[in-house]
Design a protein around this motif. Structure first.
Motif, PDB file in Angstrom:
ATOM      1  N   TRP A 127      38.172  25.201  78.398  1.00 56.50           N
ATOM      2  CA  TRP A 127      37.735  25.433  79.581  1.00 56.50           C
ATOM      3  C   TRP A 127      38.162  26.761  80.125  1.00 56.50           C
ATOM      4  CZ3 TRP A 127      34.695  22.610  82.367  1.00 56.50           C
ATOM      5  CH2 TRP A 127      34.503  22.800  83.863  1.00 56.50           C
ATOM      6  N   THR A 128      36.940  27.624  80.543  1.00 59.79           N
ATOM      7  CA  THR A 128      37.229  28.959  80.825  1.00 59.79           C
ATOM      8  C   THR A 128      36.792  29.304  82.376  1.00 59.79           C
ATOM      9  OG1 THR A 128      34.851  29.722  79.817  1.00 59.79           O
ATOM     10  CG2 THR A 128      36.974  29.719  78.412  1.00 59.79           C
ATOM     11  N   TYR A 129      36.437  28.284  83.123  1.00 61.69           N
ATOM     12  CA  TYR A 129      35.894  28.469  84.324  1.00 61.69           C
ATOM     13  C   TYR A 129      37.196  28.460  85.480  1.00 61.69           C
ATOM     14  CZ  TYR A 129      32.274  26.930  81.409  1.00 61.69           C
ATOM     15  OH  TYR A 129      31.431  26.926  80.183  1.00 61.69           O
ATOM     16  N   LYS A 130      36.917  29.217  86.602  1.00 61.84           N
ATOM     17  CA  LYS A 130      37.883  29.071  87.769  1.00 61.84           C
ATOM     18  C   LYS A 130      37.810  28.069  88.507  1.00 61.84           C
ATOM     19  CE  LYS A 130      36.866  34.343  88.414  1.00 61.84           C
ATOM     20  NZ  LYS A 130      36.384  35.002  89.497  1.00 61.84           N
ATOM     21  N   THR A 131      36.629  27.163  88.502  1.00 59.82           N
ATOM     22  CA  THR A 131      36.687  25.846  88.935  1.00 59.82           C
ATOM     23  C   THR A 131      37.307  24.905  88.188  1.00 59.82           C
ATOM     24  OG1 THR A 131      34.486  26.446  89.998  1.00 59.82           O
ATOM     25  CG2 THR A 131      34.989  24.171  89.961  1.00 59.82           C
ATOM     26  N   LYS A 168      38.409  21.389  86.157  1.00 64.62           N
ATOM     27  CA  LYS A 168      37.727  20.486  85.786  1.00 64.62           C
ATOM     28  C   LYS A 168      38.352  19.228  86.170  1.00 64.62           C
ATOM     29  CE  LYS A 168      35.934  18.608  81.581  1.00 64.62           C
ATOM     30  NZ  LYS A 168      36.191  18.564  80.004  1.00 64.62           N
ATOM     31  N   GLY A 198      30.699  23.865  85.325  1.00 59.03           N
ATOM     32  CA  GLY A 198      31.801  24.671  85.486  1.00 59.03           C
ATOM     33  C   GLY A 198      30.931  26.017  85.906  1.00 59.03           C
ATOM     34  N   ILE A 199      29.932  26.420  85.005  1.00 56.37           N
ATOM     35  CA  ILE A 199      29.119  27.581  85.526  1.00 56.37           C
ATOM     36  C   ILE A 199      28.582  27.665  86.831  1.00 56.37           C
ATOM     37  CG2 ILE A 199      27.149  29.029  84.671  1.00 56.37           C
ATOM     38  CD1 ILE A 199      27.685  27.991  81.820  1.00 56.37           C
ATOM     39  N   ASP A 209      31.249  27.897  89.517  1.00 52.32           N
ATOM     40  CA  ASP A 209      31.781  29.236  89.756  1.00 52.32           C
ATOM     41  C   ASP A 209      30.937  30.139  90.689  1.00 52.32           C
ATOM     42  OD1 ASP A 209      34.172  28.474  88.417  1.00 52.32           O
ATOM     43  OD2 ASP A 209      33.666  29.870  86.663  1.00 52.32           O
ATOM     44  N   ALA A 249      31.087  28.924  94.155  1.00 52.83           N
ATOM     45  CA  ALA A 249      32.124  29.372  94.816  1.00 52.83           C
ATOM     46  C   ALA A 249      32.075  30.993  95.155  1.00 52.83           C
ATOM     47  CB  ALA A 249      33.448  28.816  94.022  1.00 52.83           C
ATOM     48  N   SER A 250      31.219  31.654  94.207  1.00 57.56           N
ATOM     49  CA  SER A 250      31.167  33.208  94.529  1.00 57.56           C
ATOM     50  C   SER A 250      30.454  33.269  95.450  1.00 57.56           C
ATOM     51  CB  SER A 250      30.828  33.805  93.333  1.00 57.56           C
ATOM     52  OG  SER A 250      29.447  33.445  92.907  1.00 57.56           O
TER      53      SER A 250
END
Length: 170
Positions: free
Chosen positions: A38-42, A44, A112-113, A116, A119-120
């Motif tokens: 998991w590499t997302y800021k949001t 999981k 996740g993509i 993010d 959110a941005s």
């Protein structure tokens, strides 16, 4: 002598079992979704966190980023906004900003993509979830029942037009 033979047989059995276990591990296919980090800021979301959000539906918007064929095959949540992941950026004006947003995909990576990205752009994204992960954790996904195709009508089933033989009264 017997001790040496017994020791050699035990050692051979141990080596054979170790080799078989290593071969089994080598042939086992790793689960790609489980291996992917998991590499997302949001965050999981797991089942418990999602169900807490689902308890307040008036404050929540679920955006499912999967293709329609994935949703019909795997199932989904009862109410959601369907925007495929490739169309998120072009659909921002249709997404309300006054609700908490949870994005959904099969294993949460596309979610996740998308989360993010949202959110941005100033949306209140609270998490991403995988519908299959949710179901594996005991959550209930709505399955879409596709009705069987209707049988073709035969010529005897076709209603025939009736012709009136009476003259209209003048």
């Amino acid at each position: 002598m017997k001790k040496i033979i017994l020791l050699a047989l035990s050692l051979a059995l141990l080596v054979t079992q170790s080799v078989q276990a290593a071969e089994a591990d080598a042939t086992k296919k790793p689960d790609a979704a489980a291996e992917q980090k998991w590499t997302y800021k949001t965050p999981k979301l797991d089942r418990a966190k999602l169900e807490a959000l689902l308890a307040k539906p008036s404050q929540l918007l679920i955006i499912d980023v999967r293709r329609p064929d994935e949703i019909s095959k795997i199932g989904g949540f009862p109410v959601y906004l369907s925007i495929q992941s490739k169309d998120i950026e072009n659909s921002l004006k249709y997404i309300p900003k006054d609700r908490k947003i949870v994005t959904v995909s099969n294993h949460a990576h596309r979610a996740g993509i998308a989360a993010d990205l949202l959110a941005s752009k100033g949306f209140k994204v609270v998490g991403a979830v995988g519908s299959q992960n949710y179901e594996e954790e005991g959550g209930v996904i709505n399955k879409i029942e596709i009705p069987p195709p209707k049988a073709a009508a035969s010529s005897t089933d076709t209603p025939k037009a009736e012709v009136s033989t009476t003259q209209p009264k003048i």
